[in-house]
Design an enzyme around this catalytic site. Structure first.
Site, PDB file in Angstrom:
ATOM      1  N   SER A  37      12.904 -28.843  13.554  1.00  0.00           N
ATOM      2  CA  SER A  37      12.991 -29.559  14.918  1.00  0.00           C
ATOM      3  C   SER A  37      13.117 -28.870  16.028  1.00  0.00           C
ATOM      4  O   SER A  37      13.895 -27.642  15.841  1.00  0.00           O
ATOM      5  CB  SER A  37      14.320 -30.440  14.735  1.00  0.00           C
ATOM      6  OG  SER A  37      15.555 -29.734  14.908  1.00  0.00           O
ATOM      7  N   ASP A  38      12.699 -29.354  17.328  1.00  0.00           N
ATOM      8  CA  ASP A  38      12.774 -28.660  18.466  1.00  0.00           C
ATOM      9  C   ASP A  38      14.566 -28.825  18.713  1.00  0.00           C
ATOM     10  O   ASP A  38      15.124 -29.816  18.073  1.00  0.00           O
ATOM     11  CB  ASP A  38      12.083 -29.057  19.600  1.00  0.00           C
ATOM     12  CG  ASP A  38      11.932 -28.217  20.829  1.00  0.00           C
ATOM     13  OD1 ASP A  38      12.660 -27.182  20.820  1.00  0.00           O
ATOM     14  OD2 ASP A  38      10.934 -28.319  21.488  1.00  0.00           O
ATOM     15  N   TRP A  39      15.050 -28.108  19.316  1.00  0.00           N
ATOM     16  CA  TRP A  39      16.489 -28.277  19.651  1.00  0.00           C
ATOM     17  C   TRP A  39      16.986 -29.416  20.103  1.00  0.00           C
ATOM     18  O   TRP A  39      16.402 -29.737  21.410  1.00  0.00           O
ATOM     19  CB  TRP A  39      16.711 -26.877  20.747  1.00  0.00           C
ATOM     20  CG  TRP A  39      17.295 -25.588  19.761  1.00  0.00           C
ATOM     21  CD1 TRP A  39      18.392 -24.955  19.798  1.00  0.00           C
ATOM     22  CD2 TRP A  39      16.348 -25.069  18.896  1.00  0.00           C
ATOM     23  NE1 TRP A  39      18.526 -23.771  18.978  1.00  0.00           N
ATOM     24  CE2 TRP A  39      17.383 -23.877  18.362  1.00  0.00           C
ATOM     25  CE3 TRP A  39      15.270 -25.274  18.307  1.00  0.00           C
ATOM     26  CZ2 TRP A  39      16.741 -22.903  17.369  1.00  0.00           C
ATOM     27  CZ3 TRP A  39      14.558 -24.228  17.281  1.00  0.00           C
ATOM     28  CH2 TRP A  39      15.279 -23.222  17.021  1.00  0.00           C
ATOM     29  N   MET A  44      12.417 -24.673  22.835  1.00  0.00           N
ATOM     30  CA  MET A  44      13.348 -25.494  22.725  1.00  0.00           C
ATOM     31  C   MET A  44      14.319 -25.757  23.872  1.00  0.00           C
ATOM     32  O   MET A  44      13.936 -25.203  24.999  1.00  0.00           O
ATOM     33  CB  MET A  44      14.481 -24.670  21.698  1.00  0.00           C
ATOM     34  CG  MET A  44      14.995 -23.323  22.399  1.00  0.00           C
ATOM     35  SD  MET A  44      16.452 -22.676  21.997  1.00  0.00           S
ATOM     36  CE  MET A  44      17.532 -23.893  23.064  1.00  0.00           C
TER      37      MET A  44
END
Ligand SMILES: *[C@@H]1O[C@H](CO)[C@@H](O)[C@H](O)[C@H]1NC(C)=O
Ligand SMILES: *[C@@H]1O[C@H](CO)[C@@H](O)[C@H](O)[C@H]1NC(C)=O
Ligand SMILES: *[C@@H]1O[C@H](CO)[C@@H](O)[C@H](O)[C@H]1NC(C)=O
Ligand SMILES: *[C@@H]1O[C@H](CO)[C@@H](O)[C@H](O)[C@H]1NC(C)=O
Ligand SMILES: *[C@@H]1O[C@H](CO)[C@@H](O)[C@H](O)[C@H]1NC(C)=O
Ligand SMILES: *[C@@H]1O[C@H](CO)[C@@H](O)[C@H](O)[C@H]1NC(C)=O
Length: 861
Positions: A280-282, A1
């Site tokens: 989701s990724d950050w 992230m």
């Protein structure tokens, strides 16, 4: 992230340039991502039935606000962990805590800092891969972490300068897949949910995210390359039952991974039958309705285009899009069911601890929601010691990964009374403190791990300096990177030179490197080459120890006559020192093997795997080298590297002999038909009453916290038409023929052949050997070009005493013998192994047995 922000202008710029940065064409291929709708519902796979039944029984009682809560993070710095969902306490579901990372619990205390993934890969030791996973899971559980953000299998290691390759297990799909799957099985045996990341094509750090001037780069990957290289470890991780998959920041074929319906709905959830949830990724989410329809199930950390201001693409916006009919209720129910089913599947409904640490501060008390600025405070850190006996695991991995590249005149192992002179800051410790650089964003002292969200605090550090001094009190140390002018060498002296090469995540720049090694290239840092050369001028015997994230060019000194030995110690974590002295002084023989190729020159790689950099417009990263990355390319281009993939010497010698080839099952051209898809949970699909997302009257609101509620929910119910994507549909797609169970058609894992070999220690010291099995598939039979040799299996012996032997059995399944047929959209194999050869040995250039599968016979090479 990621952990930094600064994309406020992104939407504006995307709007302006959106039409200019689409797709491009190459070799007649047009890189676009087809629409794939609707999102397949989870819940029909047998292994998950009971978890889905439990989930269904509570999801059907949940209100809209409760459902939205579980899908959306509460905002950046809005809870103890790097990501926190809202809760549904009425039905017993707490806020879920999501926390990095792949080698240890990030940003806390009393945790173990394990060796990095690349180090684990270098052990080629399946038992250690699994055991580390268990230990990571136990530490996550002990801190109250529901979802641990690892393992990393993407990046796969396509780009040698790529910043985060070290988080994964090596530049080969099989090594990556076995490392990832065993880590997942270990982690999840403890009840922690593992997260397989980053899906997919995230092979470079720079330009991975949208920025005010441009859209994130697009990895343009053809279908066969995706399946045979990058998707391979994801498929194996899903087969291992992984509970969550994280999407990458970048685009694939011009469509963002967080809302690419072909990748999530089509490949992940339909073809690979993924039953867990997609996160989701950050800050990778770039749209609300679009990501929901494309199959995203959880948005992290919840924030919208501008973080930390209390806005979200989901949260109350997702409430609106349910009330206005744009996102089908069925899609929301599937999101929530997937999340709750995963929670049940891992047993988190039974005595799972709540978070007892804060990723935001090391103080005992502090703000509960630092992102709110004005936040209630309380005890946030209980300093729970989760290390248990994991030191031994960390030590064993660091030791068994150390790879002996060169050992002229058997200069290693050293005797304990050797006259040693030690050079290089990489032998020492960070003088400002072992955790003084946030997320390891500096290269000071021995390099134990790369930097960024994949790092963890060290609970302690045994630096090489300390460990060597303990074993050999007469050793003389020069913890400096410039060769001291006053040093004299006598003929019996042995110099040990420590050098390093670092990389990490794009959020931090270290010595000019933006995550990727864009400035340092593949050279040792801190003028390491000069230090080796200066030492080699004076000392007759030099041992070089390298701590590195990936390939390092050794050519400036590797052939100097006094450079007698080279140990590649990868990224050892907290046990850097003692693991090294185990090997240096011969208590153990080295048994690590290179998890990637060491070239002679960076120009030996195909030019398409270089870093791409461009200030405006979207970067189009064409995977022109296709299947030919790392050793696949070197073989293809007939380039001899300095050290091949799999290389690693020992203090003893082994034979691999008496091969026994067995046919376990017949091999048809394509797998038998997939199992038919069973039913998934069904719910009422009526739009819930607006009252379910009205603000509760008695709620004490936290400023900027992301809630599911609406000020005026009745206003959301407009039924205006929505401009859905062209290929949007609510009729389920026909089940893909390559699917059928987690990971794909279950017959892909049918064992077809086994090879048994006898490994004998023929030398004079105890040691361990790795048998690597490379498959050669017949291009003429399969009708496509195929990399000459591909690792498909490996096994490692226990410690064998001189004269002792062990029988290893290496098995190959249908998928190991197949190519991805892009026309049929299925895995195609040579019938009964016609034309297949199997090569076994200690590395790519140390192949000792070849099996001619057609004739059912193996011979020595
Ligand atoms: C990307 O485009 C290539 C070339 O047309 C195609 O083979 C591949 O399937 C596409 N992949 C995705 C995920 O859209
Ligand atoms: C949603 O989550 C927040 C934060 O955990 C909580 O305060 C709120 O009560 C939850 N809402 C419902 C309806 O459970
Ligand atoms: C429904 O709500 C979502 C979220 O606010 C919005 O993006 C979408 O355009 C709305 N749909 C319609 C038809 O207005
Ligand atoms: C923190 O962890 C400890 C040990 O795992 C556990 O006993 C405790 O209940 C946890 N704290 C909270 C607030 O759950
Ligand atoms: C170390 O000790 C051994 C015998 O114990 C001796 O043969 C050797 O010369 C010694 N080496 C050094 C460098 O003193
Ligand atoms: C708020 O009101 C609801 C409904 O009246 C009640 O169930 C809940 O316990 C109250 N919460 C608090 C924090 O007082």
């Amino acid at each position: 992230m990621a952990s930094r922000f600064g994309l406020s202008l992104q939407l504006f710029i995307l709007f302006i340039f959106g039409d200019l940065v689409g797709t491009d064409s190459l070799d007649g291929l047009h890189y676009t991502s087809p629409d794939y709708y609707p999102s397949p519902n989870g819940g029909w796979v047998l292994d998950w039935t009971s978890a889905y039944e439990k989930a269904q029984s509570i999801v059907e009682t949940m209100t809209l606000a409760e459902k939205i809560n579980l899908t959306t993070g509460t905002g950046y710095f809005m809870g103890p962990c790097v990501g926190n969902t809202g809760s549904a306490l009425r039905v017993g579901i707490p806020s879920l805590c999501l926390q990095d990372g792949p080698l240890g619990i990030r940003a806390t205390d009393h945790n173990t800092a394990f060796p990095a993934g690349i180090t684990v890969g270098a052990t080629f030791d399946k038992a250690l891969m699994y055991t580390r996973g268990v230990a990571l899971g136990e530490e996550a559980r002990g801190k109250g972490i529901n979802v641990l953000l690892g393992p990393t299998v993407g990046p796969l290691g396509r780009k040698p300068r790529g910043g985060r390759n070290w988080e994964g297990f090596g530049a080969d799909p099989t090594l990556q897949a076995i490392g990832g799957a065993l880590t997942i099985e270990g982690m999840q045996s403890t009840g922690a949910i593992a997260t397989l990341k980053h899906y997919i094509g995230n092979e470079q750090e720079m330009y991975r995210m949208n920025n005010p001037l441009q859209q994130a780069y697009s990895s343009n990957i053809d279908d066969r390359t995706l399946h045979e290289i990058y998707l391979w470890p994801f498929a194996e991780g899903i087969r291992a039952g992984v509970g969550s998959v994280m999407t990458a920041y970048n685009d694939v074929n011009g469509s963002a991974c967080s809302q690419n319906s072909k990748l999530i709905n089509g490949i992940l959830k339909d073809e690979l039958e993924f039953q867990g949830f997609v996160v989701s990724d950050w800050l990778a989410q770039i749209g609300g309705v679009s990501s929901a329809l494309a199959g995203l199930d959880m948005a992290m950390p919840g924030d919208g285009a501008i973080p930390l201001v209390g806005s979200s693409y989901w949260g109350s916006e997702l409430s609106t899009s349910i009330l206005n009919g744009t996102v089908p209720v069925d899609r929301l129910n599937d999101m929530v069911t997937r999340i709750v089913a995963t929670w049940y599947k891992m047993g988190q409904d039974k005595d799972y601890p709540l978070p007892n640490f804060s990723a935001n501060t090391q103080d005992r008390t502090g703000a509960l929601y630092p992102g709110a600025l004005f936040s209630p405070t309380g005890v946030v850190n209980q300093y729970v010691d989760v290390q248990a006996d994991h030191q031994g695991i960390a030590h064993a991995i660091a030791r068994d990964a150390i790879t002996l590249l060169k050992n002229t005149d058997s200069v290693l192992p050293l005797s304990r009374n050797a006259s040693l002179k030690i050079f290089g800051t990489d032998a020492g410790t960070n003088s400002n403190g072992i955790n003084s650089c946030s997320d390891k964003g500096c290269n000071d002292g021995v390099l134990t791990m790369g930097w960024g969200s994949g790092s963890a605090n060290l609970p302690y550090l045994v630096a090489p300096h300390d460990a060597i001094a303990r074993v050999c009190p007469s050793a003389e140390f020069h913890i400096t990177d410039s060769f001291p002018s006053n040093v004299k060498a006598n003929s019996r002296d042995i110099a040990i030179v420590f050098i390093s090469a670092d990389s990490g995540e794009n959020t931090i720049t270290v010595e000019g490197n933006h995550g990727d090694r864009d400035v340092a290239g593949l050279s040792a840092w801190h003028n390491g080459d000069d230090l080796v050369i200066a030492t080699a001028k004076i000392f007759p015997t030099v041992v070089v120890v390298i701590h590195a994230v990936g390939p390092v060019i050794l050519e400036n000194w590797i052939d100097l006559p006094s450079v007698k030995a080279v140990l590649f110690a990868h990224l050892p974590g907290q046990e850097a020192g003692d693991s090294l002295t185990d090997i240096l002084f011969g208590d153990f023989s080295p048994s690590g093997h290179m998890p990637y190729t060491i070239p002679r020159s960076e120009s030996d790689y195909p030019s398409s795997v270089g870093l791409l950099s461009q200030p405006i417009f979207q970067i189009q990263d064409f995977h022109k080298e296709r299947l030919y990355i790392d050793y696949r390319y070197f073989l293809h281009a007939n380039i001899t590297p300095r050290y091949p993939f799999g290389h690693g010497l020992s203090y003893t010698t082994f034979t691999i002999s008496e091969p026994i080839f067995s046919v376990v099952a017949a091999l048809s051209e394509y797998p038998p038909s997939r199992p038919t898809k069973g039913p998934t949970p069904t719910y009422a699909t009526t739009i819930p009453p607006v009252s379910e997302v009205a603000w509760p009257t008695n709620l004490t609101r936290v400023w900027r916290y992301l809630y599911p509620y609406l000020d005026n929910p009745a206003a959301a119910t407009s039924k205006a038409p929505y401009p859905y994507p062209t290929g949007y549909s609510t009729t389920p797609q026909p089940a893909p023929r390559a699917g059928g169970n987690e990971g794909g058609n279950p017959s892909l894992w049918d064992v077809i052949f086994t090879v048994k070999v006898k490994v004998t220690n023929t030398g004079s010291r105890p040691g361990r050997e790795v048998a690597q099995l490379y498959v050669e598939l017949p291009e003429s039979v399969l009708g496509v070009d195929i990399p000459a040799l591909q690792l498909r299996q490996f096994e490692k012996t226990d410690i064998l005493s001189p004269g002792e032997n062990e029988i290893l059995t290496l098995s190959l399944n249908r998928k190991d013998l197949s190519i991805w047929d892009v026309v049929v959209q299925d895995w195609k194999a040579p019938v009964d192994g016609q034309g297949v050869k199997l090569w076994l040995g200690g590395s790519l250039t140390d192949l000792r047995i070849v099996c001619d599968v057609g004739n059912r016979v193996c011979n020595g090479v």
